[in-house]
Every structure is written in structure tokens, then in C-alpha cells.
Design a protein around this motif. Structure first.
Motif, PDB file in Angstrom:
ATOM      1  N   GLY A 145       1.139  12.777  13.618  1.00 42.54           N
ATOM      2  CA  GLY A 145      -0.038  11.990  13.309  1.00 42.54           C
ATOM      3  C   GLY A 145       0.170  10.768  12.443  1.00 42.54           C
ATOM      4  N   ASP A 146       1.403  10.506  11.970  1.00 42.11           N
ATOM      5  CA  ASP A 146       1.576   9.440  10.984  1.00 42.11           C
ATOM      6  C   ASP A 146       1.426   8.033  11.554  1.00 42.11           C
ATOM      7  N   LEU A 147       1.659   7.839  12.852  1.00 43.41           N
ATOM      8  CA  LEU A 147       1.470   6.509  13.429  1.00 43.41           C
ATOM      9  C   LEU A 147       0.004   6.103  13.323  1.00 43.41           C
ATOM     10  N   ASP A 148      -0.887   7.038  13.583  1.00 44.13           N
ATOM     11  CA  ASP A 148      -2.315   6.780  13.440  1.00 44.13           C
ATOM     12  C   ASP A 148      -2.670   6.468  11.989  1.00 44.13           C
ATOM     13  N   LYS A 149      -2.116   7.230  11.055  1.00 45.29           N
ATOM     14  CA  LYS A 149      -2.405   6.999   9.643  1.00 45.29           C
ATOM     15  C   LYS A 149      -1.955   5.607   9.207  1.00 45.29           C
ATOM     16  N   VAL A 150      -0.755   5.226   9.603  1.00 45.54           N
ATOM     17  CA  VAL A 150      -0.238   3.903   9.243  1.00 45.54           C
ATOM     18  C   VAL A 150      -1.118   2.809   9.848  1.00 45.54           C
ATOM     19  N   GLY A 151      -1.525   2.999  11.107  1.00 50.28           N
ATOM     20  CA  GLY A 151      -2.381   2.007  11.749  1.00 50.28           C
ATOM     21  C   GLY A 151      -3.718   1.864  11.061  1.00 50.28           C
ATOM     22  N   HIS A 152      -4.292   2.983  10.643  1.00 55.98           N
ATOM     23  CA  HIS A 152      -5.569   2.920   9.941  1.00 55.98           C
ATOM     24  C   HIS A 152      -5.442   2.128   8.632  1.00 55.98           C
ATOM     25  N   VAL A 153      -4.420   2.439   7.868  1.00 55.24           N
ATOM     26  CA  VAL A 153      -4.297   1.874   6.521  1.00 55.24           C
ATOM     27  C   VAL A 153      -3.808   0.425   6.546  1.00 55.24           C
ATOM     28  N   PHE A 154      -2.775   0.144   7.336  1.00 53.74           N
ATOM     29  CA  PHE A 154      -2.147  -1.169   7.316  1.00 53.74           C
ATOM     30  C   PHE A 154      -2.512  -2.037   8.527  1.00 53.74           C
ATOM     31  N   GLY A 155      -3.081  -1.439   9.547  1.00 56.18           N
ATOM     32  CA  GLY A 155      -3.361  -2.154  10.785  1.00 56.18           C
ATOM     33  C   GLY A 155      -2.305  -1.881  11.836  1.00 56.18           C
ATOM     34  N   CYS A 156      -2.722  -1.849  13.088  1.00 53.36           N
ATOM     35  CA  CYS A 156      -1.765  -1.549  14.163  1.00 53.36           C
ATOM     36  C   CYS A 156      -0.904  -2.753  14.522  1.00 53.36           C
ATOM     37  N   GLN A 157      -1.194  -3.919  13.956  1.00 55.10           N
ATOM     38  CA  GLN A 157      -0.335  -5.088  14.154  1.00 55.10           C
ATOM     39  C   GLN A 157       0.655  -5.284  12.996  1.00 55.10           C
ATOM     40  N   SER A 158       0.673  -4.358  12.062  1.00 52.35           N
ATOM     41  CA  SER A 158       1.480  -4.512  10.849  1.00 52.35           C
ATOM     42  C   SER A 158       2.948  -4.172  11.084  1.00 52.35           C
ATOM     43  N   TRP A 159       3.804  -4.656  10.181  1.00 48.81           N
ATOM     44  CA  TRP A 159       5.220  -4.285  10.261  1.00 48.81           C
ATOM     45  C   TRP A 159       5.401  -2.808   9.955  1.00 48.81           C
ATOM     46  N   GLN A 160       4.508  -2.240   9.146  1.00 49.20           N
ATOM     47  CA  GLN A 160       4.608  -0.807   8.839  1.00 49.20           C
ATOM     48  C   GLN A 160       4.419   0.033  10.097  1.00 49.20           C
ATOM     49  N   TRP A 161       3.518  -0.410  10.973  1.00 50.57           N
ATOM     50  CA  TRP A 161       3.294   0.317  12.229  1.00 50.57           C
ATOM     51  C   TRP A 161       4.555   0.268  13.093  1.00 50.57           C
ATOM     52  N   GLY A 162       5.180  -0.897  13.148  1.00 53.52           N
ATOM     53  CA  GLY A 162       6.421  -1.017  13.910  1.00 53.52           C
ATOM     54  C   GLY A 162       7.533  -0.144  13.367  1.00 53.52           C
ATOM     55  N   ASP A 163       7.655  -0.091  12.043  1.00 51.83           N
ATOM     56  CA  ASP A 163       8.680   0.759  11.437  1.00 51.83           C
ATOM     57  C   ASP A 163       8.456   2.232  11.766  1.00 51.83           C
ATOM     58  N   GLU A 164       7.194   2.670  11.722  1.00 51.66           N
ATOM     59  CA  GLU A 164       6.901   4.064  12.044  1.00 51.66           C
ATOM     60  C   GLU A 164       7.201   4.352  13.511  1.00 51.66           C
ATOM     61  N   LEU A 165       6.897   3.411  14.388  1.00 57.55           N
ATOM     62  CA  LEU A 165       7.219   3.587  15.806  1.00 57.55           C
ATOM     63  C   LEU A 165       8.726   3.723  16.009  1.00 57.55           C
ATOM     64  N   GLU A 166       9.519   2.963  15.259  1.00 55.29           N
ATOM     65  CA  GLU A 166      10.979   3.074  15.367  1.00 55.29           C
ATOM     66  C   GLU A 166      11.448   4.479  14.984  1.00 55.29           C
ATOM     67  N   ARG A 167      10.891   5.031  13.904  1.00 55.78           N
ATOM     68  CA  ARG A 167      11.279   6.380  13.486  1.00 55.78           C
ATOM     69  C   ARG A 167      10.901   7.414  14.534  1.00 55.78           C
ATOM     70  N   ILE A 168       9.729   7.266  15.099  1.00 57.19           N
ATOM     71  CA  ILE A 168       9.294   8.194  16.140  1.00 57.19           C
ATOM     72  C   ILE A 168      10.202   8.104  17.357  1.00 57.19           C
ATOM     73  N   ASP A 169      10.502   6.897  17.783  1.00 57.62           N
ATOM     74  CA  ASP A 169      11.333   6.686  18.964  1.00 57.62           C
ATOM     75  C   ASP A 169      12.706   7.341  18.801  1.00 57.62           C
ATOM     76  N   ALA A 170      13.314   7.191  17.635  1.00 52.11           N
ATOM     77  CA  ALA A 170      14.631   7.776  17.398  1.00 52.11           C
ATOM     78  C   ALA A 170      14.586   9.296  17.481  1.00 52.11           C
ATOM     79  N   GLU A 171      13.544   9.907  16.922  1.00 51.31           N
ATOM     80  CA  GLU A 171      13.449  11.366  16.964  1.00 51.31           C
ATOM     81  C   GLU A 171      13.154  11.885  18.371  1.00 51.31           C
ATOM     82  N   LEU A 172      12.328  11.161  19.130  1.00 54.34           N
ATOM     83  CA  LEU A 172      12.066  11.598  20.498  1.00 54.34           C
ATOM     84  C   LEU A 172      13.302  11.445  21.379  1.00 54.34           C
ATOM     85  N   ALA A 173      14.096  10.429  21.117  1.00 56.80           N
ATOM     86  CA  ALA A 173      15.364  10.292  21.843  1.00 56.80           C
ATOM     87  C   ALA A 173      16.292  11.458  21.519  1.00 56.80           C
TER      88      ALA A 173
END
Length: 380
Positions: A200-228
Motif C-alpha cells: 500500500g505504500d505507493l498509494d500513501k506516497v501519492g496521497h502525501v506528495f502527489g503522484c507526479q512527485s519524485w517520491q512516487w517514482g522512487d517508491e515505484l523503483e523499489r516496488i519494481d525491484a522486489e517484484l522482479a
């Protein structure tokens, strides 16, 4: 922002189709021809991973980007309202909101004459009465296939979990790496299994910082690495499915209306349910025509404002059970412009300050990915 043509949900197909591919009977009349039978499957739901956002920010997600280009990848709708509580009901039961009855982030309970939060379920009704239909996890376990759900500890036994996702066994894990490890262990320990992993953290980051934020991109990178990493560790007979519950849009604070400071908009409204991108208004007796007229005039082209009957006739909630009908607002709104309606009389300051929002019927909020690495595919 753009309006979608339909609020129909494709999310309701995901879990029943996966379970059918594992041999669970009676869930989906026609199987997806892209899904070969599998012995085991892992279904990952990333909260807030909208299809538009993933396409736009795909540079942060090389593994997901490869899956997006695969033949089995598709974009589906999460249904209306595009919010977690409703989507979890849709995902877990294979039913639309009007059938499973979880009709919003905040929902009106006619028996209590009160609004409660379907995420926290604080002061909510009996979840088994509120949502009595059998879940896909219950059907899977009844078919003799191991069903495991992996998420944060506070989900175990919560009202929303009991209503939407009950069945099988729950494993609590905090971090995403820990949840991936638990999924791998559960797959390795069971020759036939359906494993569900929530993050659920991608949603949390998007709510707080915005889904266009660099924080959202960083969280997506972490998710992508773990799913790989998860994909690399899965046995050849195990399919991997990745989806989401909704997308998100950024709404400037200055573009919002506040019922707490706007007596004209608040006039005739007895209870406000839903959420800022899709308020559902339960009105004082006889006030619906005036409320409809006022909201349509004030919101103009930024919103679609319908009566309950119009929203149901338009198919926004799918087929609606009689007992669910009064849970839906007398007036149902859907923002299609860059705006929202808050209520400072009820909403906590933290909620009022959120940048990223969802709940409405725009493509950005409704469209979600369904990415598949079928059983037998080479590790990626």
C-alpha cells in the motif's frame, strides 16, 4: 483529465479468472484464453498503481515495463467509485459494488443512520452481514487449494478484510521484501496454491506528495525491484499476476471546495459519504432537486452530478441489490475536472492536506494494469 466511457469493472474478473486457472470450479463462466492452467499463482495488488501513471512513469520500473509489452498485458477498469474499500470488495468477491455493497471510502449505514469509514471499519456494521457473498479465497480453500493472504498485521481480522477478503490463511509481514519472502516460502511449501500479496505504500506516497512527485517514482523503483526478485524465484508452474485497485490524480489545494465553509453547497445535505473526488450526498427529505440543481450549477463542467437512480441506470455500481440501494447517496457526484469537494467539519486536517486523490471516473483514476507472467514463462 478525461472522462471514461464506462464505469464497468474489469477488476472483478482478475481473482476469479486466476482461481479458475488453478482448477477452482464455478467462479467464471468463460476462462481467459491467455491463461493456461497453472498449479500455483501469486497475485500482487499494488495500491494506487494506475495504468496511466505506470505508462507515464515506466522509466522507474524496467520489470513492469517489460510485462506491459507482453501479449498477456491489458488495461482494465477498477469500477466506481475508484477507491480502495470498493475495489477490495470487487477484487475479493468478483462482484461489482452494487452487489458486494462496499460502495465507497465512507459509506452510509441506513440502519444506524450514520456514515462510517469502510477502510478503518470503526463503528461499522457486522462485516459478514454487510457483505454476505462468498469470496474467491473461500471458494479456493473449499476446492482444496491453499489460499494465503499476505499484508500488514492490522489487516488480519479487520472489518474490511472480513467483508471482502476472508478465506484461507493470513500471514502478517511489514516490509515489501518480507512480504515477497513470505510469498516465495508459501509457494515452495504448497504444490497447489493461490497467494495474494498486498502493498500500500505507493498509494500513501501519492496521497502525501502527489503522484507526479519524485517520491512516487522512487517508491515505484523499489516496488519494481522486489517484484522482479519475486518473479525470478517462482517455480516454472507458477503464474504471476500484478494489478491495482485504482489510479490517482493530483488536485491543487486551491482548486477545492469546502462544504464546511460553503453553506450554499451544504444546504439540504444531511450526510456526506464517498470521498472528495466522488461525494455521495444523503439529503434532507425533499431536498434532492435543490441539491442537484445547486451542485450542477456550482461545479459545472468539472463534475457529473446524478441522482441515485440515474447513477444506477448508468451502470456505475453494476447490478444493485435491494439492501445496497439506500447505502448509495441520493446524489452521486464524479469529478471530471481538476477539483474536489472536502468537508472540514468532518475531515481530519491530514486528509484535507492530501495532494493525490482518487474516487472518480476519469481514465487516470479508473484504469489499472493487469500484468501477467504465465506459468511456464522464462524467469525475468
Amino acid at each position: 483529465m478525461s472522462q471514461v466511457r464506462s464505469a464497468a469493472s474489469g477488476l472483478r474478473r482478475v481473482l476469479p479468472t486466476v482461481a479458475t486457472s488453478l482448477g477452482v470450479p464455478g467462479l467464471w463462466r468463460s476462462g481467459d484464453p491467455r491463461l493456461a492452467p497453472a498449479c500455483r499463482a501469486v497475485v500482487v495488488l499494488i495500491d494506487g498503481l494506475g495504468a496511466t501513471l505506470l505508462a507515464r512513469r515506466g522509466g522507474h520500473a524496467p520489470f513492469l515495463r517489460r510485462l506491459m509489452k507482453a501479449e498477456a498485458a491489458t488495461t482494465i477498469g477498477c469500477g466506481f467509485p475508484s477507491t480502495t474499500a470498493t475495489s477490495m470488495g470487487t477484487f475479493g468477491t468478483g462482484l461489482d459494488a452494487g452487489s458486494h455493497g462496499l460502495v465507497g471510502y465512507e459509506a452510509y449505514d441506513p440502519q444506524a443512520d450514520a456514515v462510517f469509514n469502510e477502510l478503518s471499519w470503526e463503528d461499522g456494521p457486522d462485516p459478514l452481514t454487510w457483505q454476505p457473498s462468498r469470496t474467491v479465497f473461500e471458494s479456493t480453500a473449499a476446492a482444496g487449494i491453499t489460499a494465503v493472504r499476505i499484508g500488514p498485521a492490522f489487516f488480519d481480522g479487520s472489518g474490511l478484510t472480513q467483508a471482502a477478503l476472508r478465506g484461507g490463511r493470513f500471514i502478517a509481514a511489514s516490509s515489501l521484501p518480507d512480504r515477497v519472502d513470505e510469498a516465495i516460502a508459501a509457494i515452495e511449501a504448497n504444490p497447489r496454491a493461490l497467494i495474494y500479496l498486498y502493498w500500500g505504500d505507493l498509494d500513501k506516497v501519492g496521497h502525501v506528495f502527489g503522484c507526479q512527485s519524485w517520491q512516487w517514482g522512487d517508491e515505484l523503483e523499489r516496488i519494481d525491484a522486489e517484484l522482479a526478485r519475486l518473479a525470478r524465484r517462482l517455480p516454472a508452474d507458477t503464474a504471476l499476476h500484478i494489478t491495482a485497485d485504482h489510479g490517482m490524480v493530483d488536485v491543487p489545494l486551491h482548486a477545492r471546495l469546502d462544504l464546511g465553509e460553503d453553506p450554499e453547497l451544504a444546504s439540504g445535505v444531511r450526510h456526506v459519504a464517498g470521498e472528495p473526488r466522488s461525494p455521495q450526498l444523503h439529503c434532507e427529505p425533499g431536498a434532492v432537486p435543490d441539491v442537484i440543481a445547486t451542485w450542477r450549477e456550482r461545479l459545472g463542467r468539472d463534475a457529473i452530478v446524478l441522482t441515485r437512480e440515474e447513477a444506477i441506470a448508468a451502470g456505475w455500481f453494476g447490478k444493485v441489490r435491494d439492501e445496497v440501494r439506500p447505502r448509495i447517496g441520493d446524489v452521486v457526484t464524479a469529478m471530471v475536472g481538476p477539483t474536489a469537494v472536502t468537508d472540514s467539519r468532518r475531515h481530519r486536517p491530514e486528509l484535507l492536506a492530501l495532494i493525490g486523490l482518487h474516487g472518480s471516473i476519469t481514465d487516470e483514476e479508473v484504469e489499472i494494469p493487469w500484468l501477467i507472467r504465465p506459468a511456464g514463462a522464462a524467469s525475468q
